[in-house]
Scaffold this motif. Structure first.
Motif: not given
Length: 584
Positions: A104-129
């Motif tokens: 579970k990923l949540r990203v914050f940047k102060g009150p002027e920004y929305r909180v970004s939320q998403q699931k991160l699925v890591v399998a058997d290979a490198p991942l870039e998001v």
């Protein structure tokens, strides 16, 4: 034994091989560029994962100097009391080694920004998001009310931080950290006592101590970065409270006259800085305000901190004709929290600098907030403006509140005049509400706008705000009144509260505001009590125990040496408050 060791190595190697390199890029939706952010990444069991390249953070407060065992190595994460999770900071790009699974990923940047939320699925290979972080809804027509909008010159500042910066090498990671919280100004306060001026040290003050992270110019376009600027919380005593001095070109360390705050305040102002008091003007700070607000060097008051908006001292002084800008700060890391949770918004015309910060504060162009954004104008004057009362019977007032409805449930917007609510509205749940009203032009004083509500999706506040040792100190040197009041306030709320409050717009006329006799009474009573204690040289009972954390070192000898001068300050303050209680 050899077989067991071999199996252990094979298992360890297999586990290490199972982890995958994960790279996450955090991109601002408007600038389309990488930006610093605060990150919460939790594995399937709820455990926090910290980036390999996380930004170092600080946790010290009053140590002077910081012990080596605490200073090395610097921590790479914070425990956020508002979410109940461990979080970290990255400078636009985070690198992780993760086991396969769902995160579970949540990203914050102060009150002027929305909180970004998403699931991160890591399998058997490198991942870039790539994660997009974006501001919540634009201010709409509310910008006409003289308040916040992305291009209207309003910038955010945490006015009260104690982050050590003993050398220039600390500038970059502190700048990234503060930028990740969406702050344009971080006021880093060196802190002291009668015995030292060495806690949260700053390597320089003034222009030499100012550092800007992340600004750049591209032709005619200028992107504002995050300014680190030195200030001081010194003097700070259990008798007169904690002084805030921001933006001076040099540090001011007046040990011989430590109790006479006006000597420090005068030198800070001469060095281009501005003075006030921390911690709501409550408790000992109320005594400090009583003695030294009349001296002309007190121009701001921290009214929002630790999740608590305390207004009594500020409102009384405003009604008596003092012009005090509202500021807010976290006092991080002296109590658990997050930098910028409570912040001051300043209207700065042009590029942000130490001098522009002081000018905005002195002009009263501020509002304080832990989430909601406010705008207010009266007869065309914005926040901090001064208006001569016209001959007409009414004045046109306009204002708005803007907030993220996923994080703040703003329940009430109130227009305040001379400490009384004259209009009130439910703010709704859309994240934006504005008003236009005619208000009577029948009396001088001041007008301000405030918002209140509840925080959403956060932990419950502690049952007791102040630790036991602090309660002991409060019970000794201010009868526990302020600490009990704050704790009762916290316990009476259903959860964490959402607040914002503008500095006033001043309505100038011949008479004072409100009931000056009633407003001056508590201050004159404080001064009378202080006068009696200093005249009687009742110093033994005025000492704080040296074993307490934050002990200020003020001795009976120091009180005795300064008693005559302090009594003169008290008598001058009594004359000033008596005059304000009985205006012509």
């Amino acid at each position: 034994m050899r077989i067991t060791f071999t199996l252990f190595l094979l298992l360890h190697t297999a586990q290490a091989a199972a982890t995958q390199a994960v790279t996450i890029r955090f991109v601002d939706a408007g600038a389309r560029a990488l930006v610093p952010v605060r990150v919460e990444l939790l594995d399937g069991s709820g455990g926090a994962v910290v980036a390999e390249n996380a930004v170092p953070v600080s946790r010290e407060c009053a140590f002077a100097p910081l012990p080596h065992w605490l200073a090395q190595p610097p921590p790479l994460s914070i425990d956020n009391p508002y979410t109940g999770t461990r979080q970290h900071y990255v400078d636009g790009l985070g690198r992780y080694q993760l086991n396969p699974g769902v995160y579970k990923l949540r990203v914050f940047k102060g009150p002027e920004y929305r909180v970004s939320q998403q699931k991160l699925v890591v399998a058997d290979a490198p991942l870039e998001v790539q994660v997009i972080v974006s501001r919540h809804a634009p201010a709409g027509s509310g910008s006409a009310a003289g308040g916040w909008s992305a291009d209207s010159g309003w910038v955010s500042m945490d006015a009260h931080l104690h982050l050590s910066r003993p050398a220039r090498q600390h500038n970059h990671h502190l700048g990234v950290w503060m930028a990740a919280e969406g702050l344009q100004i971080a006021s880093l306060l060196q802190m002291g006592a009668l015995t030292h001026f060495a806690a949260a040290p700053q390597y320089a003050f003034g222009g030499q101590g100012a550092y800007v992270y992340g600004s750049h110019r591209n032709g005619s376009h200028f992107k504002q970065g995050t300014l680190l600027v030195s200030g001081q919380e010194h003097p700070r005593t259990h008798l007169f409270g904690h002084a805030l001095s921001l933006g001076a070109a040099v540090p001011v360390d007046e040990r011989e006259t430590y109790l006479r705050y006006n000597t420090t305040f005068a030198k800070v102002r001469a060095a281009g800085g501005i003075n006030g008091f921390a911690h709501w003007g409550a408790g000992a700070a109320a005594d400090g305000l009583a003695v030294y607000a009349p001296g002309g060097h007190v121009e701001l008051l921290e009214v929002l901190s630790f999740g608590f908006l305390y207004l009594e001292s500020w409102y009384q002084l405003l009604n008596l004709g003092f012009e005090l800008a509202a500021v807010a700060g976290t006092d991080y890391p002296c109590l658990p929290g997050v930098p910028g949770r409570e912040r001051t918004y300043l209207q700065v015309n042009g590029e942000v600098s130490r001098q522009a910060m002081v000018h905005a504060l002195r002009s009263g162009r501020t509002f304080v907030s832990n989430g909601p954004l406010l705008g207010l104008s009266v007869a065309g004057q914005g926040i901090g403006g001064k208006l001569d009362l016209p001959a007409t019977s009414t004045l046109s007032a306009a204002g708005y509140v803007r907030f993220d409805p996923a994080r703040d449930a703003v329940q009430r917007l109130e227009l305040v005049r001379n400490a009384e609510v004259i209009r009130a509205w439910p703010a709704g749940n859309t994240g934006y509400f504005e008003f236009r009203e005619e208000i009577p032009a029948d009396a001088p004083g001041w007008v301000a706008l405030r918002a209140s509500g509840r925080k959403l999706g956060e932990t419950k506040p502690p049952a007791q705000m102040f630790p036991a040792w602090m309660q002991v100190a409060f019970n000794k040197w201010m009868s526990g009144g302020s600490s009990r009041e704050l704790d009762e306030f916290i316990r009476s709320r259903p959860g964490r509260m959402s607040y914002a409050h503008t500095s006033p717009i001043y309505l100038r006329g011949a008479a004072g505001a409100g009931d000056p006799g009633a407003d001056a009474g508590p201050w004159l009573a404080r001064l009378q009590r202080l006068e009696q204690r200093f005249r009687n040289r009742d110093f033994a009972d005025m000492l704080i125990w040296d074993w307490l954390p934050y002990s200020d070192g003020v001795s009976a000898e120091h009180m005795r040496a300064n008693a005559t001068a302090v009594l003169e300050d008290i008598r001058r303050a009594q004359l000033d408050f008596s005059r304000r209680a009985n205006p012509p």
